[in-house]
Scaffold this motif. Sequence first.
Motif, PDB file in Angstrom:
ATOM      1  N   ASN A   2       0.837  -1.218   0.000  1.00 23.89           N
ATOM      2  CA  ASN A   2       0.000   0.000   0.000  1.00 23.89           C
ATOM      3  C   ASN A   2       0.864   1.257   0.000  1.00 23.89           C
ATOM      4  O   ASN A   2       0.593   2.231  -0.706  1.00 23.89           O
ATOM      5  CB  ASN A   2      -0.934  -0.010   1.208  1.00 23.89           C
ATOM      6  N   LYS A   3       1.937   1.244   0.825  1.00 24.64           N
ATOM      7  CA  LYS A   3       2.855   2.385   0.824  1.00 24.64           C
ATOM      8  C   LYS A   3       3.541   2.537  -0.535  1.00 24.64           C
ATOM      9  O   LYS A   3       3.746   3.651  -1.012  1.00 24.64           O
ATOM     10  CB  LYS A   3       3.909   2.202   1.911  1.00 24.64           C
ATOM     11  N   ALA A   4       3.888   1.391  -1.124  1.00 27.63           N
ATOM     12  CA  ALA A   4       4.532   1.447  -2.437  1.00 27.63           C
ATOM     13  C   ALA A   4       3.597   2.058  -3.474  1.00 27.63           C
ATOM     14  O   ALA A   4       4.028   2.868  -4.315  1.00 27.63           O
ATOM     15  CB  ALA A   4       4.946   0.038  -2.874  1.00 27.63           C
ATOM     16  N   ARG A   5       2.293   1.725  -3.431  1.00 29.26           N
ATOM     17  CA  ARG A   5       1.348   2.305  -4.380  1.00 29.26           C
ATOM     18  C   ARG A   5       1.202   3.805  -4.165  1.00 29.26           C
ATOM     19  O   ARG A   5       1.028   4.569  -5.117  1.00 29.26           O
ATOM     20  CB  ARG A   5      -0.021   1.625  -4.240  1.00 29.26           C
ATOM     21  N   GLU A   6       1.290   4.219  -2.909  1.00 29.40           N
ATOM     22  CA  GLU A   6       1.200   5.662  -2.642  1.00 29.40           C
ATOM     23  C   GLU A   6       2.405   6.408  -3.212  1.00 29.40           C
ATOM     24  O   GLU A   6       2.271   7.500  -3.753  1.00 29.40           O
ATOM     25  CB  GLU A   6       1.096   5.894  -1.135  1.00 29.40           C
ATOM     26  N   ASN A   7       3.595   5.783  -3.079  1.00 27.31           N
ATOM     27  CA  ASN A   7       4.803   6.445  -3.562  1.00 27.31           C
ATOM     28  C   ASN A   7       4.994   6.313  -5.067  1.00 27.31           C
ATOM     29  O   ASN A   7       5.562   7.204  -5.703  1.00 27.31           O
ATOM     30  CB  ASN A   7       6.038   5.869  -2.846  1.00 27.31           C
ATOM     31  N   ILE A   8       4.536   5.178  -5.620  1.00 25.36           N
ATOM     32  CA  ILE A   8       4.704   4.953  -7.063  1.00 25.36           C
ATOM     33  C   ILE A   8       3.348   4.564  -7.637  1.00 25.36           C
ATOM     34  O   ILE A   8       3.043   3.371  -7.812  1.00 25.36           O
ATOM     35  CB  ILE A   8       5.732   3.832  -7.336  1.00 25.36           C
ATOM     36  N   PRO A   9       2.503   5.492  -7.927  1.00 25.77           N
ATOM     37  CA  PRO A   9       1.142   5.166  -8.391  1.00 25.77           C
ATOM     38  C   PRO A   9       1.079   4.757  -9.858  1.00 25.77           C
ATOM     39  O   PRO A   9       0.000   4.446 -10.354  1.00 25.77           O
ATOM     40  CB  PRO A   9       0.370   6.467  -8.152  1.00 25.77           C
ATOM     41  N   THR A  10       2.217   4.764 -10.580  1.00 29.49           N
ATOM     42  CA  THR A  10       2.182   4.513 -12.025  1.00 29.49           C
ATOM     43  C   THR A  10       2.807   3.178 -12.413  1.00 29.49           C
ATOM     44  O   THR A  10       3.046   2.939 -13.603  1.00 29.49           O
ATOM     45  CB  THR A  10       2.931   5.629 -12.768  1.00 29.49           C
ATOM     46  N   ASP A  11       3.066   2.290 -11.460  1.00 30.02           N
ATOM     47  CA  ASP A  11       3.721   1.023 -11.800  1.00 30.02           C
ATOM     48  C   ASP A  11       2.732  -0.131 -11.626  1.00 30.02           C
ATOM     49  O   ASP A  11       2.080  -0.262 -10.581  1.00 30.02           O
ATOM     50  CB  ASP A  11       4.941   0.801 -10.906  1.00 30.02           C
ATOM     51  N   ARG A  12       2.643  -0.984 -12.658  1.00 24.69           N
ATOM     52  CA  ARG A  12       1.692  -2.097 -12.632  1.00 24.69           C
ATOM     53  C   ARG A  12       2.198  -3.284 -11.809  1.00 24.69           C
ATOM     54  O   ARG A  12       1.411  -4.095 -11.341  1.00 24.69           O
ATOM     55  CB  ARG A  12       1.367  -2.551 -14.047  1.00 24.69           C
ATOM     56  N   GLN A  13       3.523  -3.424 -11.654  1.00 25.74           N
ATOM     57  CA  GLN A  13       4.067  -4.580 -10.947  1.00 25.74           C
ATOM     58  C   GLN A  13       3.634  -4.613  -9.489  1.00 25.74           C
ATOM     59  O   GLN A  13       3.448  -5.689  -8.916  1.00 25.74           O
ATOM     60  CB  GLN A  13       5.590  -4.572 -11.039  1.00 25.74           C
ATOM     61  N   VAL A  72      -1.360   6.547 -17.222  1.00 28.23           N
ATOM     62  CA  VAL A  72      -0.549   5.453 -17.757  1.00 28.23           C
ATOM     63  C   VAL A  72      -1.309   4.766 -18.879  1.00 28.23           C
ATOM     64  O   VAL A  72      -2.485   4.429 -18.725  1.00 28.23           O
ATOM     65  CB  VAL A  72      -0.202   4.437 -16.648  1.00 28.23           C
ATOM     66  N   GLU A  73      -0.628   4.548 -20.021  1.00 28.12           N
ATOM     67  CA  GLU A  73      -1.252   3.863 -21.142  1.00 28.12           C
ATOM     68  C   GLU A  73      -1.288   2.357 -20.868  1.00 28.12           C
ATOM     69  O   GLU A  73      -0.288   1.764 -20.481  1.00 28.12           O
ATOM     70  CB  GLU A  73      -0.461   4.138 -22.425  1.00 28.12           C
ATOM     71  N   ILE A  74      -2.447   1.754 -21.089  1.00 29.68           N
ATOM     72  CA  ILE A  74      -2.607   0.312 -20.871  1.00 29.68           C
ATOM     73  C   ILE A  74      -2.159  -0.412 -22.139  1.00 29.68           C
ATOM     74  O   ILE A  74      -2.820  -0.339 -23.175  1.00 29.68           O
ATOM     75  CB  ILE A  74      -4.067  -0.036 -20.516  1.00 29.68           C
ATOM     76  N   ASN A  75      -1.043  -1.097 -22.050  1.00 27.28           N
ATOM     77  CA  ASN A  75      -0.481  -1.821 -23.198  1.00 27.28           C
ATOM     78  C   ASN A  75      -0.824  -3.307 -23.066  1.00 27.28           C
ATOM     79  O   ASN A  75      -0.430  -3.965 -22.111  1.00 27.28           O
ATOM     80  CB  ASN A  75       1.052  -1.626 -23.231  1.00 27.28           C
ATOM     81  N   ARG A  76      -1.579  -3.818 -24.048  1.00 23.69           N
ATOM     82  CA  ARG A  76      -2.020  -5.221 -23.976  1.00 23.69           C
ATOM     83  C   ARG A  76      -0.845  -6.191 -23.910  1.00 23.69           C
ATOM     84  O   ARG A  76      -0.859  -7.158 -23.156  1.00 23.69           O
ATOM     85  CB  ARG A  76      -2.872  -5.589 -25.195  1.00 23.69           C
ATOM     86  N   ILE A  84      -9.075  -4.583 -24.539  1.00 23.97           N
ATOM     87  CA  ILE A  84      -8.555  -3.216 -24.638  1.00 23.97           C
ATOM     88  C   ILE A  84      -7.827  -3.034 -25.970  1.00 23.97           C
ATOM     89  O   ILE A  84      -6.961  -3.824 -26.339  1.00 23.97           O
ATOM     90  CB  ILE A  84      -7.600  -2.904 -23.465  1.00 23.97           C
ATOM     91  N   GLY A  85      -8.206  -1.996 -26.683  1.00 24.09           N
ATOM     92  CA  GLY A  85      -7.516  -1.651 -27.928  1.00 24.09           C
ATOM     93  C   GLY A  85      -7.798  -2.569 -29.085  1.00 24.09           C
ATOM     94  O   GLY A  85      -7.005  -2.612 -30.036  1.00 24.09           O
ATOM     95  N   VAL A  86      -8.908  -3.320 -29.076  1.00 21.31           N
ATOM     96  CA  VAL A  86      -9.241  -4.254 -30.158  1.00 21.31           C
ATOM     97  C   VAL A  86     -10.528  -3.790 -30.821  1.00 21.31           C
ATOM     98  O   VAL A  86     -11.528  -3.554 -30.130  1.00 21.31           O
ATOM     99  CB  VAL A  86      -9.392  -5.694 -29.623  1.00 21.31           C
ATOM    100  N   GLU A  87     -10.512  -3.660 -32.142  1.00 24.89           N
ATOM    101  CA  GLU A  87     -11.718  -3.278 -32.872  1.00 24.89           C
ATOM    102  C   GLU A  87     -12.735  -4.416 -32.829  1.00 24.89           C
ATOM    103  O   GLU A  87     -12.371  -5.589 -32.740  1.00 24.89           O
ATOM    104  CB  GLU A  87     -11.371  -2.950 -34.327  1.00 24.89           C
ATOM    105  N   GLU A  88     -13.975  -4.069 -32.923  1.00 23.06           N
ATOM    106  CA  GLU A  88     -15.041  -5.055 -32.766  1.00 23.06           C
ATOM    107  C   GLU A  88     -14.988  -6.124 -33.849  1.00 23.06           C
ATOM    108  O   GLU A  88     -15.192  -7.314 -33.578  1.00 23.06           O
ATOM    109  CB  GLU A  88     -16.397  -4.351 -32.778  1.00 23.06           C
ATOM    110  N   GLU A  89     -14.697  -5.709 -35.094  1.00 22.47           N
ATOM    111  CA  GLU A  89     -14.669  -6.695 -36.176  1.00 22.47           C
ATOM    112  C   GLU A  89     -13.405  -7.558 -36.148  1.00 22.47           C
ATOM    113  O   GLU A  89     -13.348  -8.597 -36.810  1.00 22.47           O
ATOM    114  CB  GLU A  89     -14.780  -6.001 -37.538  1.00 22.47           C
TER     115      GLU A  89
END
Length: 931
Positions: A444-455, A489-493, A522-527
Amino acid sequence: MSNITAAVIANRNKKHFLGVPAPLGYVAGVGRGATGFTTRSDIGPARDANDVSDDRHAPPATKRKKKDEEEEEDEDLNDSNYDEFSGYSGSLFSKDPYDKDDEEADAIYDSIDKRMDEKRKEYRDRRLREDLERYRQERPKIQQQFSDLKRSLASVTSEEWSTIPEVGDSRNRKQRNPRAEKFTPLPDSLISRNLGGESSSTLDPSSGLASMVPGVATPGMLTPTGDLDLRKIGQARNTLMNVKLSQVSDSVTGQTVVDPKGYLTDLQSMIPTYGGDINDIKKARLLLKSVRETNPNHPPAWIASARLEEVTGKVQMARNLIMRGCEMNIQSEDLWLEAARLQPPDTAKAVIAQAARHIPTSVRIWIKAADLESETKAKRRVFRKALEHIPNSVRLWKAAVELENPDDARILLSRAVECCNTSVELWLALARLETYENARKVLNKARENIPTDRQIWTTAAKLEEANGNIHMVEKIIDRSLTSLTVNGVEINRDHWFQEAIEAEKSGAVNCCQSIVKAVIGIGVEEEDRKQTWIDDAEFCAKENAFECARAVYAHALQIFPSKKSIWLRAAYFEKNHGTRESLEALLQRAVAHCPKSEILWLMGAKSKWMAGDVPAARGILSLAFQANPNSEDIWLAAVKLESENSEYERARRLLAKARGSAPTPRVMMKSARLEWALEKFDEALRLLEEAVEVFPDFPKLWMMKGQIEEQQRRTDDAAATYTQGLKKCPTSIPLWILSANLEERKGVLTKARSILERGRLRNPKVAVLWLEAIRVELRAGLKEIASTMMARALQECPNAGELWAEAIFMETKPQRKTKSVDALKKCEHDPHVLLAVSKLFWSEHKFSKCRDWFNRTVKIDPDLGDAWAYFYKFELLHGTEQQQQEVIDRCISAEPTHGESWCRVSKNIQNWQFKTPEVLRAVVRELSIPI
């Protein structure tokens, strides 16, 4: 009057300079480019006395002296006297005056030479003495070898001395007796002359000359009869003398054999390790010296200079240079690190300590200082000292933590995350070392200090899954995507799919499934969703992330529940990578959504049947009948299920119903085949006659009818059946071959040829017909006709692998390899050619290559049963039990159905219940070892 006029005209034409003295420095002809010369009739210079002298008019002695001087100078400066290292042998400046600068330079050079000589003198002398002592021990002089024997000669008596034999031929020893009679043998040249007017190279033993030749008839000795060849005696004596001289040449008294390498020991030690041109080294030294003097505060110049000296073998000079560079650039960490590298370990510690005092904030210097320490305790001390100066260095914290035990590491990491609160690695490392509750707080502290990391989010999800909070995993992943999106942060599939794969590899299955479910759309066209998701599943399967692929298929089937292609891909995925239970569960869901898909029903029934659950397979097929009442595949699958389980009456009833509801050619063929297998020939022929009336263009019906008649030895009826079938089905290649083989067995070779010729006319460029025609000739013993026909066949079908494979073994042994090369050029990836090459290596006993080529063959075409059969036979003879079992397992998995030998066994009606392993072993028994 006329005379006066003539005189006036003559004076007018007279040149004005005639009779006038020549001006100063005038030389006749110079203006027009002519020069003076001397002739024998006109001795003397053509130039004025004040002009520059010409050597051509010099006295001969003067010219000769000058020429000698020039030749001497040219001799000193020509190319033969030039050396790349020392230059010309002569002095280029010998004519210049010898001044004080020259004297001072010579004194400096002499002092350097003297200093260099003194530095190496002690080592050189010691090495020379050691080499000399070792050489004397290995190869002592003769007087040293026999010194003990010489000392013992003092005790030898006169009688013993007289009994010592003479040096020479041991077969003719004489005692040392000064009063003994001596004979001097005649030379060979004299004996071989024309004695007494006769030309002879032999000596009569009865003559008096024979006693003068050693070994020839002497009084009181037995002599061999016959003449003696003196020339051969002389040649033998010379050969013996040469051998003795060569043996004694290294042990002559007083001779010294010198090893030239010993004298070059000192020079060899001074040769630099650099193998380039020494002139390039000199140029590089001058260039780097210029750079250092121009800009002494440029560290790369000092480093390059030191490395140049190191490469040329002058390590001490390199150390001196780099230390001078450190004095000039005290804040350069590259220089200090290079200095530490060049110094020996003890000195390097002092150098790096000095560097740490001057640059206490250099991380690389502190890490180098720790590397120089050999004890872990000293390394810890260095790192802690470093962290006092650089508390925000993540690299130092990580290195320090690696040296600690878990408890101390946790304490260090607690301090590290305070100093480096933006390092994800430190936070995650601390979370891994903490308990569950403390780890949650840390994350939780790590998320507060680094809110942009997915790991951090994925680690939190893994933590919850590891502690049994499965319901929290999906919530955490969903919140992570929301939080990261809010923080820009951009969500990269692709990145998230990699996270899912890593989560699966770490054992967090629910985490990986939640990640896939969250990011798959995310990021996929319907067709493009269907194809994109199929590609994602295949990528995950290729990466061995089967749970991720399963999650992709599950999501795709949830969105597209009625897509048969996705269900089939998912079913094949479960068949290859899942369990039987998971496959059956998937197929149950599949037939519920796609009840009209026959293959899904059949896969479900086969899975139950292979597991031994025949009633369940019947139940699935009965449901399939309800969904597909007139499906030929389902009818035949039900028949196969009953016949394979020996329920022949049920199979007959099913086939009767099938003929009534779905009278297709395959149903009629399977009905007749069942009766044929049960040896009900009349019933089978009745069914086939009915079938050919309704389906005359189905060739398998005609083939079965003719084979049954052949089995009943009704060859004429079989021939008529084949002929009638060829009229209805002229494009059926197996029917042409069956008809020709029948005529060949009847002994009518001409008719068999005619049938095959007609088949080739109706079906041009069909390699199998050509191959059968060639084999007919080979079986008849007509190899020349077969070779001619093979040439025609290869012209018509140049890319037919079956023909090339047969052509290889039609050649003689020495020419098979050449033929196989030609075949591979034409059909590089044809399985028949690869199989033939494998057999060729087998016949040459190249077993390793043979195994490789067999593997290549079955990989290119796993449906070729002949390749599996030859491969298995090879392993039976030359492989281990493990390799044999591996081939059987791979063959069962491939389920081959083609191949000449394979089909001959599998389609034999007596083997109609054979499974793949039984067919494989039966084919192996029929195959012969390639020769």
